[in-house]
Design an enzyme around this catalytic site. Structure first.
Site, short mmCIF file in Angstrom:
data_model
loop_
_atom_site.label_atom_id
_atom_site.label_comp_id
_atom_site.label_asym_id
_atom_site.label_seq_id
_atom_site.Cartn_x
_atom_site.Cartn_y
_atom_site.Cartn_z
CB ILE A 1 -1.03 0.02 1.16
CG1 ILE A 1 -0.35 0.14 2.54
CG2 ILE A 1 -1.95 -1.20 1.10
CD1 ILE A 1 -1.30 0.55 3.65
CE1 TYR B 1 -1.20 1.27 15.06
CE2 TYR B 1 -2.39 1.58 17.12
CZ TYR B 1 -2.23 0.91 15.93
OH TYR B 1 -3.07 -0.12 15.59
P1 NAP Z 1 0.60 -7.55 12.07
O1 NAP Z 1 0.49 -8.95 12.53
O2 NAP Z 1 1.86 -6.80 12.28
O3 NAP Z 1 0.18 -7.51 10.54
C1 NAP Z 1 0.24 -6.32 9.80
C2 NAP Z 1 0.09 -6.65 8.34
O4 NAP Z 1 0.16 -5.43 7.59
C3 NAP Z 1 1.21 -7.56 7.81
O5 NAP Z 1 0.69 -8.44 6.86
C4 NAP Z 1 2.14 -6.55 7.15
O6 NAP Z 1 2.96 -7.11 6.14
C5 NAP Z 1 1.11 -5.62 6.56
N1 NAP Z 1 1.68 -4.36 6.08
C6 NAP Z 1 2.37 -3.42 6.75
N2 NAP Z 1 2.74 -2.44 5.91
C7 NAP Z 1 2.27 -2.77 4.69
C8 NAP Z 1 2.33 -2.17 3.41
N3 NAP Z 1 2.98 -1.03 3.18
N4 NAP Z 1 1.70 -2.79 2.38
C9 NAP Z 1 1.05 -3.94 2.57
N5 NAP Z 1 0.98 -4.58 3.74
C10 NAP Z 1 1.60 -4.00 4.79
O7 NAP Z 1 -0.52 -6.63 12.76
P2 NAP Z 1 -2.05 -6.90 13.14
O8 NAP Z 1 -2.14 -6.82 14.61
O9 NAP Z 1 -2.60 -8.08 12.42
O10 NAP Z 1 -2.68 -5.57 12.56
C11 NAP Z 1 -3.64 -5.51 11.51
C12 NAP Z 1 -4.37 -4.19 11.62
O11 NAP Z 1 -5.09 -4.13 12.86
C13 NAP Z 1 -3.43 -2.97 11.63
O12 NAP Z 1 -4.00 -1.93 10.87
C14 NAP Z 1 -3.37 -2.59 13.09
O13 NAP Z 1 -3.04 -1.23 13.28
C15 NAP Z 1 -4.79 -2.93 13.54
N6 NAP Z 1 -4.97 -3.13 14.99
C16 NAP Z 1 -4.39 -4.21 15.62
C17 NAP Z 1 -4.61 -4.42 16.98
C18 NAP Z 1 -4.05 -5.60 17.72
O14 NAP Z 1 -4.28 -5.70 18.96
N7 NAP Z 1 -3.35 -6.52 17.07
C19 NAP Z 1 -5.42 -3.51 17.71
C20 NAP Z 1 -5.98 -2.43 17.04
C21 NAP Z 1 -5.76 -2.27 15.68
P3 NAP Z 1 4.45 -7.67 6.43
O15 NAP Z 1 4.28 -9.06 6.99
O16 NAP Z 1 5.08 -7.63 5.09
O17 NAP Z 1 5.09 -6.74 7.43
#
Ligand code: NAP
Length: 275
Positions: A62, A192
């Protein structure tokens, strides 16, 4: 009629992967797992295929406008548009990271707000009638709002704020953070949080625009918090599982045809939250 299609950004792991898994089971159409790194994407794809699920793959970074445009052209040519778009990709610095705050603000804003906005700019016009758009934001955005100065809170709650005004505010936050004056300027101390605050407000602006310009298409667009769940981002101490984190995004992605809402809301635990 072209086959229905769902696209999930950042879905090689974490919540995005679980959203793809759930959509493979419950969405009537093709489901695209996407990843910026093709190898990581293919490995995730294989994992789901071993479970007899049949996701498809497309590369998507993205942060790379050409990558977004390639996906756009592909979706247009193969499906005539997109039915479900889940903007899930996001980044966060670890709490212990010693990178200067201004740099953290710039880098996090570039992905969570500006790159997600590029996704919307390029792909919202492709969303088909009755389409669903889900922007994965965070409760940290809601707490960032509460920790902004009253003047900033008023701006972020305004129903007449424009996308240009929001973009200017997000740029101002990064500049204030780099100049070490963000607190004096009324910003909270979570970079963040501000990026996700921006994403939630952007979702509200886009939803209002859709209601005005494409009312008959009955597209529903929302921001949500997936909850605090165990992923590489949140770490092992988060209370929920990544699968639980997919519940609200999937609920919003699968709102049935004919549903009047939610639309333009910030949703958590499948419930519209006050903003
Ligand atoms: P995660 O396990 O770190 O996964 C993040 C994903 O986003 C990975 O697949 C990563 O790819 C991808 N990504 C990052 N930059 C990108 C880019 N430029 N283009 C395409 N893909 C990209 O995190 P998660 O916890 O699943 O988070 C998913 C969403 O939920 C995020 O938006 C996060 O802010 C939100 N969120 C999470 C939590 C929580 O408790 N986990 C709470 C609130 C909100 P790579 O593997 O290549 O790095």
């Amino acid at each position: 009629m072209a086959r229905r299609v769902a696209v999930v950004s950042g879905s090689n792991k974490g919540i995005g992967l679980e959203v793809v898994r759930a959509l493979c089971r419950h969405f009537d159409g093709d489901v695209f797992l996407t990843a910026r790194d093709t190898d990581r994407g293919q490995q995730a794809l294989q994992k789901l295929q071993e479970e007899q699920l049949k996701p498809l793959f497309h590369q998507l970074d993205i942060g790379d406008i050409e990558s977004i445009r390639k996906l756009r052209a592909f979706m247009l040519q193969k499906y005539g548009g997109i039915d479900v778009l889940v903007n899930n990709a996001g980044i966060a610095f670890k709490v212990a990271d010693t990178t200067p705050f201004g740099t953290q603000a710039e880098v996090t804003m570039a992905t969570n707000f500006f790159a997600t906005r590029d996704m919307c700019t390029e792909l919202l016009t492709l969303i088909k009638p009755h389409g669903r758009v889900v922007n994965v934001s965070s409760m940290c955005g809601a707490s960032a709002l509460l920790n902004c100065s009253p003047e900033l809170q008023k701006k972020f709650r305004s129903t007449s704020i424009t996308e240009d005004e929001l973009v200017e505010l997000m740029r101002k936050f990064v500049n204030d953070a780099k100049n070490g004056v963000h607190t004096q300027q009324g910003w909270p101390s979570s970079a963040y949080g501000v990026t996700k605050l921006g994403l939630t407000v952007l979702s509200m602006i886009h939803a209002r625009r859709l209601s005005k310009e494409r009312a008959a298409d009955k597209i529903l667009l929302n921001a949500c918090c997936p909850g605090w769940v165990k992923t590489d981002m949140a770490g092992p101490n988060a209370p929920g599982t990544a699968e639980e984190g997919a519940v609200t995004p999937v609920y919003l992605a699968l709102l049935p045809e004919g549903a009047e809402g939610p639309h333009g809301q910030y949703v958590s635990a499948k419930t519209v939250q006050p903003w």
